[in-house]
Design a protein around this motif. Structure first.
Motif, PDB file in Angstrom:
ATOM      1  N   GLU A  27       0.811  -1.225   0.000  1.00 14.68           N
ATOM      2  CA  GLU A  27       0.000   0.000   0.000  1.00 14.68           C
ATOM      3  C   GLU A  27       0.839   1.266   0.000  1.00 14.68           C
ATOM      4  O   GLU A  27       0.404   2.303  -0.456  1.00 14.68           O
ATOM      5  N   ASN A  28       2.032   1.164   0.590  1.00 12.95           N
ATOM      6  CA  ASN A  28       2.740   2.413   0.871  1.00 12.95           C
ATOM      7  C   ASN A  28       4.213   2.319   0.495  1.00 12.95           C
ATOM      8  O   ASN A  28       5.077   2.605   1.301  1.00 12.95           O
ATOM      9  N   ALA A  29       4.487   1.897  -0.742  1.00 14.91           N
ATOM     10  CA  ALA A  29       5.877   1.640  -1.118  1.00 14.91           C
ATOM     11  C   ALA A  29       6.395   2.604  -2.179  1.00 14.91           C
ATOM     12  O   ALA A  29       5.624   3.218  -2.923  1.00 14.91           O
ATOM     13  N   VAL A  30       7.719   2.713  -2.202  1.00 15.04           N
ATOM     14  CA  VAL A  30       8.412   3.374  -3.309  1.00 15.04           C
ATOM     15  C   VAL A  30       9.069   2.252  -4.108  1.00 15.04           C
ATOM     16  O   VAL A  30       9.514   1.246  -3.540  1.00 15.04           O
ATOM     17  N   ILE A  31       9.127   2.410  -5.423  1.00 21.23           N
ATOM     18  CA  ILE A  31       9.684   1.380  -6.288  1.00 21.23           C
ATOM     19  C   ILE A  31      11.054   1.845  -6.770  1.00 21.23           C
ATOM     20  O   ILE A  31      11.205   2.993  -7.195  1.00 21.23           O
ATOM     21  N   ALA A  32      12.038   0.944  -6.722  1.00 19.85           N
ATOM     22  CA  ALA A  32      13.359   1.283  -7.254  1.00 19.85           C
ATOM     23  C   ALA A  32      13.781   0.183  -8.229  1.00 19.85           C
ATOM     24  O   ALA A  32      13.912  -0.970  -7.840  1.00 19.85           O
ATOM     25  N   ASP A  33      13.956   0.528  -9.493  1.00 18.36           N
ATOM     26  CA  ASP A  33      14.450  -0.461 -10.458  1.00 18.36           C
ATOM     27  C   ASP A  33      15.966  -0.341 -10.531  1.00 18.36           C
ATOM     28  O   ASP A  33      16.496   0.573 -11.163  1.00 18.36           O
ATOM     29  N   MET A  41      11.139  -2.964 -15.503  1.00 18.40           N
ATOM     30  CA  MET A  41       9.999  -2.641 -14.653  1.00 18.40           C
ATOM     31  C   MET A  41       9.099  -1.571 -15.275  1.00 18.40           C
ATOM     32  O   MET A  41       7.879  -1.629 -15.152  1.00 18.40           O
ATOM     33  N   HIS A  42       9.713  -0.608 -15.942  1.00 15.60           N
ATOM     34  CA  HIS A  42       8.926   0.501 -16.510  1.00 15.60           C
ATOM     35  C   HIS A  42       7.978   0.028 -17.600  1.00 15.60           C
ATOM     36  O   HIS A  42       7.000   0.694 -17.906  1.00 15.60           O
ATOM     37  N   LEU A  43       8.260  -1.135 -18.199  1.00 15.39           N
ATOM     38  CA  LEU A  43       7.380  -1.636 -19.260  1.00 15.39           C
ATOM     39  C   LEU A  43       6.022  -2.016 -18.675  1.00 15.39           C
ATOM     40  O   LEU A  43       5.007  -1.991 -19.373  1.00 15.39           O
ATOM     41  N   ILE A  44       5.999  -2.368 -17.416  1.00 10.52           N
ATOM     42  CA  ILE A  44       4.737  -2.717 -16.762  1.00 10.52           C
ATOM     43  C   ILE A  44       4.152  -1.534 -16.020  1.00 10.52           C
ATOM     44  O   ILE A  44       2.956  -1.282 -16.071  1.00 10.52           O
ATOM     45  N   LEU A  45       5.010  -0.771 -15.364  1.00 10.69           N
ATOM     46  CA  LEU A  45       4.491   0.301 -14.507  1.00 10.69           C
ATOM     47  C   LEU A  45       4.275   1.613 -15.257  1.00 10.69           C
ATOM     48  O   LEU A  45       3.623   2.513 -14.757  1.00 10.69           O
ATOM     49  N   GLN A  46       4.805   1.726 -16.477  1.00 12.18           N
ATOM     50  CA  GLN A  46       4.588   2.916 -17.313  1.00 12.18           C
ATOM     51  C   GLN A  46       4.753   4.219 -16.541  1.00 12.18           C
ATOM     52  O   GLN A  46       3.817   5.022 -16.462  1.00 12.18           O
ATOM     53  N   PRO A  47       5.911   4.432 -15.951  1.00  9.17           N
ATOM     54  CA  PRO A  47       6.082   5.631 -15.119  1.00  9.17           C
ATOM     55  C   PRO A  47       6.021   6.922 -15.936  1.00  9.17           C
ATOM     56  O   PRO A  47       6.443   6.952 -17.096  1.00  9.17           O
ATOM     57  N   GLU A  48       5.499   7.948 -15.286  1.00  9.36           N
ATOM     58  CA  GLU A  48       5.542   9.268 -15.899  1.00  9.36           C
ATOM     59  C   GLU A  48       6.736   9.979 -15.272  1.00  9.36           C
ATOM     60  O   GLU A  48       6.791  10.186 -14.055  1.00  9.36           O
ATOM     61  N   SER A 122      10.016   9.253 -10.916  1.00 11.40           N
ATOM     62  CA  SER A 122       8.758   9.187 -11.660  1.00 11.40           C
ATOM     63  C   SER A 122       7.587   8.914 -10.747  1.00 11.40           C
ATOM     64  O   SER A 122       7.738   8.578  -9.573  1.00 11.40           O
ATOM     65  N   GLU A 123       6.420   9.009 -11.359  1.00 11.11           N
ATOM     66  CA  GLU A 123       5.164   8.716 -10.690  1.00 11.11           C
ATOM     67  C   GLU A 123       4.546   7.529 -11.428  1.00 11.11           C
ATOM     68  O   GLU A 123       4.595   7.467 -12.658  1.00 11.11           O
ATOM     69  N   THR A 124       4.019   6.560 -10.686  1.00  7.53           N
ATOM     70  CA  THR A 124       3.313   5.445 -11.329  1.00  7.53           C
ATOM     71  C   THR A 124       1.962   5.279 -10.644  1.00  7.53           C
ATOM     72  O   THR A 124       1.700   5.905  -9.622  1.00  7.53           O
ATOM     73  N   ARG A 125       1.129   4.381 -11.210  1.00  2.02           N
ATOM     74  CA  ARG A 125      -0.181   4.168 -10.589  1.00  2.02           C
ATOM     75  C   ARG A 125      -0.063   3.503  -9.220  1.00  2.02           C
ATOM     76  O   ARG A 125      -1.036   3.431  -8.486  1.00  2.02           O
TER      77      ARG A 125
END
Ligand code: SF4
Ligand code: SF4
Ligand code: SF4
Ligand code: SF4
Lengths: 286, 276
Positions: A27-33, A41-48, A122-125
């Motif tokens: 629920e409350n995570a930051v993602i680091a690739d 990872m960005h191919l799935i998460l489509q970060p802006e 970036s920001e992701t969903r």
């Protein structure tokens, strides 16, 4: 704040698929690739992308032909064979140590800046994400990993997030060490093949070496149940918990094509098993 | 001829291709350059013997000579040596062994000692000449091991380099100097994306290449379409076959059980020779 790195030793075990699924469950995570030289990872998460940061790596030697008298002192001094017989720098071999520049009696060598790649915030969903792209044929991947991790920590502070989920690279070397140094736990994703078992042993040794607690997930456990049992026994002997066993399934590939995490794509068996995995991991982390 | 096998994405079947290729052709050497996670030997079952230790020269400071001037740490590009008011600390795992610190030290206080970061092993017997490098656990730098490994190339033979996954320094060290590179990929979004990154590296290094699509019937047709428009040769397609997957999981090279593939790997060599 906790940090969890998903690693695998061997590539292609489903590490990124699983990391992305965990991200969608937390629920409350930051993602680091941190798999910076083959980031997926960005191919799935489509970060802006909100912010792009130039990252410079180690320097590279450059010879001023007009000053060089071809004495060869630099070539003898270079321990990396990065200077050719006709006194040219092999830029892919040069480690940027600066020894040649120091040794050159004519002051013909200078050390010039070299870009390692770009880091992004970036920001992701599913929340904020730190990632990067290594420059083509650039070498400073460990350095870029350190930058991504640092950015992720800053994002976590800024947005008051209490967990960083890191997608780590395959292998056991420089960028792996940079991805796991100081984290609270590593989740090792393995598969029941002889290569998977061999690589699992090595990556667990690396985690041990750096005193990082590890848990294991067996992906595609049903492609060879005998080997899966061997892995379970092996983990038991080492006192390491197997927190998940995922079946061989085409859900990950189909979800990937739709640019979705497996959790978003389906609520079938595979996704349910990933949810169980996440519950186990979360419990272990607290 | 030196042929590297790389992929970008991990787990696409590099090692499978490298091992089965090596077992199908004559007069061959196989090098496992994935020194962080070497796997080829698991499929070959050869006994291995140590050929050499790979050492890096790491500084040792004689504190009776040192006056803590700090010049060594100022010079070091890798933060591997730190000078405190009354002590000098060396961090061996960060040291590249460049020799710079001793060169700048005004007191001649630095000498070097060998520190092993990995080993090179070779097969004893067996029908192909096999070498592998192994990086010690906890060591960061695989390139010196890969470079030392490739010094065992015999130019009169076909040398196959099984490269590590990714596109960073260990991959560059593995493919550099190769006459040709086979990229093994799968036609999924991850496979395709990482293939493009690997292609960028090969174009920059100016190494000719061709592609093998593994598990060609999973995913979609994006890789083939791309190869078609870019005129990149697709050298071979390996279907997603449960028998092959099973043999892989057990560590059995599939050419040993499905001999018609041996012929295809011989043709693969012909195709590569025709291209370069
Ligand atoms: S040491 Fe300086 S002058 Fe001598 S060959 Fe190298 S660059 Fe040229
Ligand atoms: S900077 Fe170091 S590695 Fe690069 S060419 Fe000079 S001596 Fe060699
Ligand atoms: S440069 Fe030499 S004298 Fe100065 S701190 Fe380093 S080891 Fe000591
Ligand atoms: S040998 Fe080079 S890398 Fe190692 S400590 Fe000295 S200056 Fe730094």
């Amino acid at each position: 704040m906790k940090e969890l790195t998903v690693i695998s030793g061997k590539g292609g075990t489903g590490k990124t698929t699983i990391a992305a699924a965990l991200v969608s469950l937390a629920e409350n995570a930051v993602i680091a690739d941190c798999d910076v030289d083959a980031a997926d990872m960005h191919l799935i998460l489509q970060p802006e992308i909100i912010e792009t940061i130039d990252v410079s790596g180690l320097k590279v030697a450059s010879i001023d032909e007009t000053l060089c008298i071809k004495c060869g002192i630099c070539k003898d001094a270079c321990r990396f064979d990065a200077i050719t017989n006709d006194i040219r720098i092999d830029i892919y071999g040069c480690e940027g140590c600066g020894v040649c520049a120091y040794a050159c009696p004519e002051g013909a060598i200078s050390m010039i800046e070299r870009k390692a790649g770009d880091a992004y915030n970036s920001e992701t969903r599913f929340g904020p994400m730190a990632h990067a792209r290594l420059g083509i044929a650039e070498e400073a991947s460990g350095l870029l990993v350190a930058v991504v991790r640092d950015n992720a920590r800053k994002l976590a502070e800024k947005y008051d997030r209490d967990l960083i989920i890191i997608d780590g690279p395959p292998g056991t070397g420089c960028s792996v060490i940079a991805s796991i140094a100081g984290v609270d736990m590593v989740l090792v994703v393995t598969e029941p093949s002889v290569s998977g078992i061999h690589d699992l042993e090595r990556i667990l040794d690396v985690a041990d070496h750096f005193n990082i607690p590890a848990v294991v997930c067996i992906n595609k456990y049903d492609i060879n149940e005998k080997n899966s049992l061997i892995i379970e026994e092996y983990c038991k002997d080492r006192g390491i918990e197997v927190v998940g066993k995922l079946p061989y399934d085409d859900t990950p590939t189909k979800a990937m094509i739709q640019e979705m995490t497996v959790i978003e794509y389906s609520d079938g068996e595979f996704s349910n098993k990933v949810k169980d995995l996440w519950e186990n991991v979360r419990e272990k982390l607290t | 001829m030196k042929i590297a096998i790389a992929s970008g994405k991990g787990g696409t079947g590099k090692t499978t291709v490298a091992v089965n290729f090596a077992l199908s052709i004559e007069n061959v050497q196989l090098f496992d350059c994935d020194v962080e996670e070497p796997n080829c030997h698991l499929f070959l079952g050869f006994n291995l013997e140590k050929v050499e230790d790979i050492n890096i020269l790491t500084p040792v400071v004689d504190k009776t000579k040192c006056d803590f001037c700090g010049k060594c740490s100022e010079f070091c590009q890798f933060n591997a040596i730190a000078v405190l008011p009354e002590d000098v600390l060396v961090f061996p795992a960060l040291c590249h062994g460049c020799g710079g610190c001793a060169m700048v030290c005004p007191k001649d206080a630095i000498v070097y000692e060998n520190r092993s970061i990995g080993i090179i092993e070779k097969s004893k017997g067996g029908n192909i000449e096999f070498y592998r490098g192994v990086l010690n656990i906890g060591e960061a730098m695989s390139s010196p091991v890969i470079k030392a490994l490739k010094k065992h190339v015999d130019e009169s033979k076909t040398a196959i380099f099984d490269a590590p996954p990714g596109t960073a320094c260990p991959v560059i060290s593995s493919v550099q100097g190769a006459d040709y590179c086979i990229l093994v990929t799968e036609s999924t979004p991850f496979g395709f994306h990482d293939l493009l990154l690997a292609l960028d590296v090969l174009r920059k290094l100016e190494i000719p290449f061709g592609i093998i699509i593994n598990r060609c019937d999973i995913g979609d047709d994006r890789v083939e379409k791309y190869c078609d428009t870019e005129r990149i040769p697709v050298l071979m397609k390996i279907p997603h076959d449960r028998k092959i997957a099973r043999l892989y999981s057990e560590g059995i090279p599939f050419v040993n059980r499905i001999p018609e593939w041996k012929v295809k790997f011989v043709q693969l060599l012909d195709k590569i020779q025709a291209q370069i």
